[in-house]
Design a protein around this motif. Structure first.
Motif, short mmCIF file in Angstrom:
data_model
loop_
_atom_site.label_atom_id
_atom_site.label_comp_id
_atom_site.label_asym_id
_atom_site.label_seq_id
_atom_site.Cartn_x
_atom_site.Cartn_y
_atom_site.Cartn_z
N GLY A 25 0.60 -0.99 0.17
CA GLY A 25 0.03 -0.21 -0.31
C GLY A 25 0.68 1.74 0.22
N LEU A 26 1.77 0.86 0.35
CA LEU A 26 3.14 2.81 0.14
C LEU A 26 4.06 2.88 -0.92
N GLN A 27 3.78 1.07 -1.63
CA GLN A 27 4.66 1.49 -2.36
C GLN A 27 4.05 2.99 -3.79
N GLY A 28 5.33 3.68 -3.95
CA GLY A 28 4.48 4.91 -5.30
C GLY A 28 4.41 6.06 -3.84
N VAL A 29 5.05 6.09 -2.83
CA VAL A 29 4.73 6.96 -1.85
C VAL A 29 5.79 7.88 -1.70
N ASP A 30 5.49 9.19 -1.47
CA ASP A 30 7.12 10.42 -1.69
C ASP A 30 7.90 10.28 -0.21
N LEU A 31 6.64 10.17 0.71
CA LEU A 31 7.40 10.03 1.91
C LEU A 31 6.58 9.58 3.08
N ILE A 32 7.16 9.16 4.25
CA ILE A 32 6.13 8.02 5.16
C ILE A 32 6.22 8.85 6.35
N LEU A 33 5.34 9.48 6.86
CA LEU A 33 5.24 9.73 7.76
C LEU A 33 4.97 8.87 9.35
N HIS A 34 5.34 8.83 10.08
CA HIS A 34 5.03 7.50 11.53
C HIS A 34 5.27 8.73 13.11
N ALA A 35 3.71 8.34 13.12
CA ALA A 35 3.29 8.80 14.18
C ALA A 35 3.13 8.65 15.59
N GLY A 36 5.40 7.62 15.75
CA GLY A 36 6.23 7.24 17.39
C GLY A 36 5.59 5.34 17.67
N ASP A 37 5.63 5.11 18.68
CA ASP A 37 5.37 4.45 19.52
C ASP A 37 6.11 2.71 17.77
N TRP A 38 7.34 3.15 17.49
CA TRP A 38 8.32 2.82 16.54
C TRP A 38 8.33 1.12 17.21
N THR A 39 8.93 1.81 19.03
CA THR A 39 9.98 0.77 19.58
C THR A 39 11.38 0.06 18.96
N ALA A 40 11.80 0.23 18.19
CA ALA A 40 12.80 -0.24 17.53
C ALA A 40 13.41 0.78 16.74
N PRO A 41 14.40 1.00 16.48
CA PRO A 41 15.25 1.69 15.68
C PRO A 41 15.00 0.87 13.96
N TYR A 42 14.85 -0.21 13.97
CA TYR A 42 15.27 -0.98 12.31
C TYR A 42 13.64 -0.35 11.41
N VAL A 43 13.26 0.61 12.71
CA VAL A 43 11.61 0.32 11.96
C VAL A 43 12.17 1.22 10.71
N ALA A 44 12.69 2.45 11.35
CA ALA A 44 12.42 3.05 10.33
C ALA A 44 13.46 2.72 9.26
N GLU A 45 14.14 1.83 9.30
CA GLU A 45 14.89 1.47 8.14
C GLU A 45 14.39 0.97 7.71
N LEU A 46 13.21 -0.32 7.70
CA LEU A 46 12.37 -1.42 6.97
C LEU A 46 11.52 -0.11 5.76
N LEU A 47 10.88 1.14 6.53
CA LEU A 47 9.86 1.58 6.02
C LEU A 47 11.52 2.82 4.97
N GLU A 48 12.51 3.38 5.37
CA GLU A 48 13.33 3.64 4.35
C GLU A 48 13.44 2.78 2.73
N GLN A 49 13.34 2.00 3.00
CA GLN A 49 13.29 0.68 1.57
C GLN A 49 12.35 1.05 0.25
N ILE A 50 11.18 1.52 0.87
CA ILE A 50 10.07 2.48 0.72
C ILE A 50 10.12 3.39 0.14
N ALA A 51 10.81 4.14 0.75
CA ALA A 51 10.10 5.85 0.49
C ALA A 51 11.17 6.22 1.83
N PRO A 52 11.69 7.70 2.39
CA PRO A 52 12.68 8.62 3.40
C PRO A 52 11.33 8.61 4.37
N VAL A 53 11.83 8.54 5.21
CA VAL A 53 10.68 8.44 6.47
C VAL A 53 11.40 9.59 7.34
N ASP A 54 10.30 10.35 8.30
CA ASP A 54 10.48 11.18 8.88
C ASP A 54 9.20 10.79 9.94
#
Length: 166
Positions: A25-54
């Motif tokens: 569902g996230l394929q083709g997005v320009d950016l991914i925004l995460h509103a907290g409770d990742w709980t592990a830093p590697y979640v950002a790395e997984l999302l960054e494989q799809i699009a830039p993350v903040d």
């Protein structure tokens, strides 16, 4: 501009990898925004494989995530001011706390999480949007995430739901 919106991934407790439905569902997005409770830093790395993350830190995130993302952000994307906060706290509802976090700012959209409950409402001209959780639905019927689209016709937020988090 097309922005993926997620929150409350709670990984690895709620899974080791992102659900296939979320990744698709996230394929083709320009950016991914995460509103907290990742709980592990590697979640950002997984999302960054799809699009830039903040994003921002949630109440279950450690100092490493806080150092990377901070607690609250106000971004201007496609000419729209987007506030991001987790929404945790003690007074009022999650929605009220999220809105209050940007009371002194001119936000057009406020993205928040914490409750794991998908939410979309306009309050005093501000779009409040909680994507729910893609991995920890708690009492919800389905897992969820959101897409925020910013274009010449305005801003639109849409929830996407699925049953299988594998």
């Amino acid at each position: 501009m097309k922005i993926g919106v997620v929150s409350d991934t709670h990984m690895p407790h709620s899974g080791q990898r992102l659900p296939k439905a979320l990744v698709a569902g996230l394929q083709g997005v320009d950016l991914i925004l995460h509103a907290g409770d990742w709980t592990a830093p590697y979640v950002a790395e997984l999302l960054e494989q799809i699009a830039p993350v903040d994003g921002v830190t949630g109440n279950n995130d450690g100092p490493d995530i806080y150092r990377q993302f901070g607690k609250r952000k106000l971004l201007t994307l496609g000419g729209i001011r987007i506030g991001i906060v987790h929404g945790d706290g003690f007074r009022g509802t999650t929605e009220e706390r999220a809105l209050a976090a940007f009371a002194k700012d001119t936000a057009d959209v406020v993205i928040f999480g914490h409750s794991h409950i998908p939410y979309k409402q306009v309050s005093d001209g501000i779009l409040l949007f909680n994507p729910g959780s893609p991995t920890d639905k708690r009492w919800q019927k389905q897992f969820s995430y959101g897409i925020l689209e910013i274009g010449s016709n305005g801003t639109e937020a849409t929830h996407y739901f699925y049953n299988d988090k594998s």
